[in-house]
Write a protein that holds these residues in place. Structure first.
Motif, mmCIF file in Angstrom:
data_model
loop_
_atom_site.group_PDB
_atom_site.id
_atom_site.type_symbol
_atom_site.label_atom_id
_atom_site.label_comp_id
_atom_site.label_asym_id
_atom_site.label_seq_id
_atom_site.Cartn_x
_atom_site.Cartn_y
_atom_site.Cartn_z
ATOM 1 N N LEU A 189 27.921 -24.387 22.082
ATOM 2 C CA LEU A 189 27.134 -23.909 20.956
ATOM 3 C C LEU A 189 26.103 -24.926 20.472
ATOM 4 C CD1 LEU A 189 26.688 -21.534 19.028
ATOM 5 C CD2 LEU A 189 28.348 -22.576 17.487
ATOM 6 N N ASP A 190 26.468 -26.209 20.429
ATOM 7 C CA ASP A 190 25.512 -27.212 19.928
ATOM 8 C C ASP A 190 24.224 -27.196 20.750
ATOM 9 O OD1 ASP A 190 26.901 -28.323 22.173
ATOM 10 O OD2 ASP A 190 26.365 -30.352 21.537
ATOM 11 N N LEU A 191 24.353 -27.026 22.049
ATOM 12 C CA LEU A 191 23.178 -26.984 22.916
ATOM 13 C C LEU A 191 22.447 -25.646 22.796
ATOM 14 C CD1 LEU A 191 21.549 -28.592 24.915
ATOM 15 C CD2 LEU A 191 23.239 -28.080 26.660
ATOM 16 N N LEU A 192 23.183 -24.544 22.752
ATOM 17 C CA LEU A 192 22.563 -23.222 22.596
ATOM 18 C C LEU A 192 21.758 -23.134 21.301
ATOM 19 C CD1 LEU A 192 25.577 -21.064 23.801
ATOM 20 C CD2 LEU A 192 23.411 -21.373 25.020
ATOM 21 N N LEU A 193 22.245 -23.795 20.255
ATOM 22 C CA LEU A 193 21.550 -23.765 18.963
ATOM 23 C C LEU A 193 20.201 -24.492 19.000
ATOM 24 C CD1 LEU A 193 24.578 -24.231 16.556
ATOM 25 C CD2 LEU A 193 23.027 -22.254 16.582
ATOM 26 N N LEU A 194 19.973 -25.335 19.984
ATOM 27 C CA LEU A 194 18.660 -25.982 20.117
ATOM 28 C C LEU A 194 17.579 -24.959 20.436
ATOM 29 C CD1 LEU A 194 19.401 -29.226 22.183
ATOM 30 C CD2 LEU A 194 19.034 -29.027 19.713
ATOM 31 N N ALA A 195 17.942 -23.907 21.167
ATOM 32 C CA ALA A 195 16.973 -22.895 21.573
ATOM 33 C C ALA A 195 17.012 -21.656 20.688
ATOM 34 C CB ALA A 195 17.219 -22.491 23.025
ATOM 35 N N GLU A 230 5.433 -17.720 20.039
ATOM 36 C CA GLU A 230 4.065 -17.934 20.516
ATOM 37 C C GLU A 230 3.712 -19.418 20.405
ATOM 38 O OE1 GLU A 230 0.069 -15.242 20.482
ATOM 39 O OE2 GLU A 230 1.516 -14.992 18.882
ATOM 40 N N THR A 231 4.333 -20.200 21.279
ATOM 41 C CA THR A 231 4.148 -21.647 21.291
ATOM 42 C C THR A 231 3.504 -22.028 22.624
ATOM 43 O OG1 THR A 231 6.225 -21.781 20.068
ATOM 44 C CG2 THR A 231 5.353 -23.838 20.947
ATOM 45 N N PRO A 232 2.278 -22.555 22.604
ATOM 46 C CA PRO A 232 1.563 -22.821 23.864
ATOM 47 C C PRO A 232 2.353 -23.640 24.880
ATOM 48 C CG PRO A 232 0.069 -23.051 22.013
ATOM 49 C CD PRO A 232 1.451 -22.837 21.427
ATOM 50 N N VAL A 247 6.799 -8.217 20.926
ATOM 51 C CA VAL A 247 7.553 -7.464 19.919
ATOM 52 C C VAL A 247 7.117 -8.017 18.562
ATOM 53 C CG1 VAL A 247 9.830 -6.867 19.021
ATOM 54 C CG2 VAL A 247 9.488 -7.085 21.499
ATOM 55 N N LYS A 248 6.369 -7.194 17.845
ATOM 56 C CA LYS A 248 5.821 -7.605 16.549
ATOM 57 C C LYS A 248 6.926 -7.956 15.558
ATOM 58 C CE LYS A 248 1.256 -6.894 16.578
ATOM 59 N NZ LYS A 248 0.393 -8.070 16.503
ATOM 60 N N ASN A 249 6.738 -9.027 14.840
ATOM 61 C CA ASN A 249 7.607 -9.451 13.728
ATOM 62 C C ASN A 249 9.064 -9.675 14.115
ATOM 63 O OD1 ASN A 249 5.412 -9.286 11.892
ATOM 64 N ND2 ASN A 249 5.691 -7.077 11.827
ATOM 65 N N PHE A 250 9.346 -9.934 15.383
ATOM 66 C CA PHE A 250 10.736 -10.110 15.813
ATOM 67 C C PHE A 250 11.434 -11.210 15.016
ATOM 68 C CE2 PHE A 250 14.104 -12.144 18.191
ATOM 69 C CZ PHE A 250 14.871 -11.066 18.593
ATOM 70 N N PHE A 251 10.807 -12.355 14.909
ATOM 71 C CA PHE A 251 11.470 -13.488 14.253
ATOM 72 C C PHE A 251 11.602 -13.273 12.746
ATOM 73 C CE2 PHE A 251 9.976 -15.323 18.249
ATOM 74 C CZ PHE A 251 11.143 -15.915 18.695
ATOM 75 N N THR A 252 10.594 -12.676 12.129
ATOM 76 C CA THR A 252 10.671 -12.440 10.686
ATOM 77 C C THR A 252 11.640 -11.307 10.360
ATOM 78 O OG1 THR A 252 8.637 -11.128 10.869
ATOM 79 C CG2 THR A 252 8.404 -13.392 10.111
ATOM 80 N N ASP A 253 11.815 -10.352 11.273
ATOM 81 C CA ASP A 253 12.727 -9.230 11.033
ATOM 82 C C ASP A 253 14.189 -9.549 11.364
ATOM 83 O OD1 ASP A 253 10.566 -7.710 10.259
ATOM 84 O OD2 ASP A 253 10.456 -6.536 12.114
ATOM 85 N N ASN A 254 14.437 -10.475 12.291
ATOM 86 C CA ASN A 254 15.790 -10.680 12.804
ATOM 87 C C ASN A 254 16.466 -11.982 12.394
ATOM 88 O OD1 ASN A 254 16.442 -8.339 14.730
ATOM 89 N ND2 ASN A 254 14.345 -8.886 15.243
ATOM 90 N N TYR A 255 15.722 -12.895 11.805
ATOM 91 C CA TYR A 255 16.308 -14.175 11.399
ATOM 92 C C TYR A 255 16.300 -14.273 9.883
ATOM 93 C CZ TYR A 255 16.546 -15.688 16.203
ATOM 94 O OH TYR A 255 16.877 -15.781 17.526
ATOM 95 N N PRO A 265 12.619 -18.462 7.851
ATOM 96 C CA PRO A 265 11.435 -18.644 8.699
ATOM 97 C C PRO A 265 11.744 -19.586 9.862
ATOM 98 C CG PRO A 265 10.872 -18.947 6.391
ATOM 99 C CD PRO A 265 12.377 -18.864 6.471
ATOM 100 N N MET A 266 11.266 -19.235 11.030
ATOM 101 C CA MET A 266 11.505 -20.028 12.238
ATOM 102 C C MET A 266 10.223 -20.775 12.595
ATOM 103 S SD MET A 266 14.598 -19.203 13.486
ATOM 104 C CE MET A 266 14.507 -19.366 15.248
ATOM 105 N N PHE A 267 10.379 -22.046 12.935
ATOM 106 C CA PHE A 267 9.236 -22.868 13.319
ATOM 107 C C PHE A 267 9.516 -23.572 14.633
ATOM 108 C CE2 PHE A 267 8.646 -22.367 8.817
ATOM 109 C CZ PHE A 267 7.262 -22.287 8.668
ATOM 110 N N GLU A 268 8.492 -23.709 15.436
ATOM 111 C CA GLU A 268 8.526 -24.564 16.624
ATOM 112 C C GLU A 268 7.444 -25.601 16.360
ATOM 113 O OE1 GLU A 268 9.873 -26.144 19.902
ATOM 114 O OE2 GLU A 268 10.675 -24.187 19.361
ATOM 115 N N GLY A 269 7.856 -26.796 15.978
ATOM 116 C CA GLY A 269 6.894 -27.787 15.506
ATOM 117 C C GLY A 269 6.307 -27.281 14.204
ATOM 118 N N ASP A 270 4.979 -27.191 14.132
ATOM 119 C CA ASP A 270 4.350 -26.689 12.907
ATOM 120 C C ASP A 270 3.897 -25.238 13.030
ATOM 121 O OD1 ASP A 270 2.333 -27.170 14.698
ATOM 122 O OD2 ASP A 270 1.078 -28.351 13.344
ATOM 123 N N ILE A 271 4.327 -24.562 14.105
ATOM 124 C CA ILE A 271 3.952 -23.159 14.334
ATOM 125 C C ILE A 271 5.080 -22.252 13.856
ATOM 126 C CG2 ILE A 271 3.399 -21.418 16.087
ATOM 127 C CD1 ILE A 271 2.352 -23.771 17.835
#
Length: 149
Positions: free
Chosen positions: A14-20, A99-101, A118-126, A129-135
């Motif tokens: 789980l600790d590793l899965l939680l990284l992604a 959407e992280t380059p 899939v529009k709004n997946f992260f905002t609808d399912n988490y 707010p989810m961030f990858e770096g500053d995105i």
């Protein structure tokens, strides 16, 4: 380097899965029915989870490498392994990501191409707010790879 399919006690990773995928209840939705693979090179470096979607398609739901080992080819080795492992059973493998380059270009360099969004997946399912770096992650970008090529 060796890669093992993990049959039981998948939550030990789980600790590793939680990284992604940083929300445990989202992991709980796919981990029981998914195939978990662990890559070892002396010690554990990376894991991934693949789930069946239908008779012709499977999905890479999670792939994670410990931060200190990122950029050393372990994730790519795992993708190459599972692509070969599943080509006898499936024609297509999907993977969804934010959407992280840098991440999109990594998957594209592993043979995936953009498929759909899939529009709004992260905002609808988490629940936060989810961030990858500053995105901020909003839409899920799906990529696909034909396995029989």
């Amino acid at each position: 380097m060796k890669i093992e399919k993990i049959i039981e006690n998948k939550k030990q990773f789980l600790d590793l899965l939680l990284l992604a995928d940083e929300q445990e209840d989202m992991i709980d939705k796919y981990l029981p029915s998914g195939d978990l693979f662990a890559l070892y090179d002396d010690d554990l470096k990376s894991v991934c989870v693949v789930v069946p979607i239908n008779s012709g398609t499977c999905e890479l739901k999670n792939i994670a490498t410990y931060e200190k080992y990122q950029g050393q080819g372990y994730g790519r080795a795992l993708i190459n392994f599972i692509s070969d492992f599943y080509k006898k059973d499936y024609q297509t493998m999907l993977v969804g990501t934010g959407e992280t380059p840098a991440i999109l270009s990594f998957y594209e360099s592993c043979g995936f191409e953009k498929s759909h969004r899939v529009k709004n997946f992260f905002t609808d399912n988490y629940d936060h707010p989810m961030f990858e770096g500053d995105i901020q992650l909003v839409d899920m970008i799906y990529l696909k790879k034909e396995l029989w090529e």
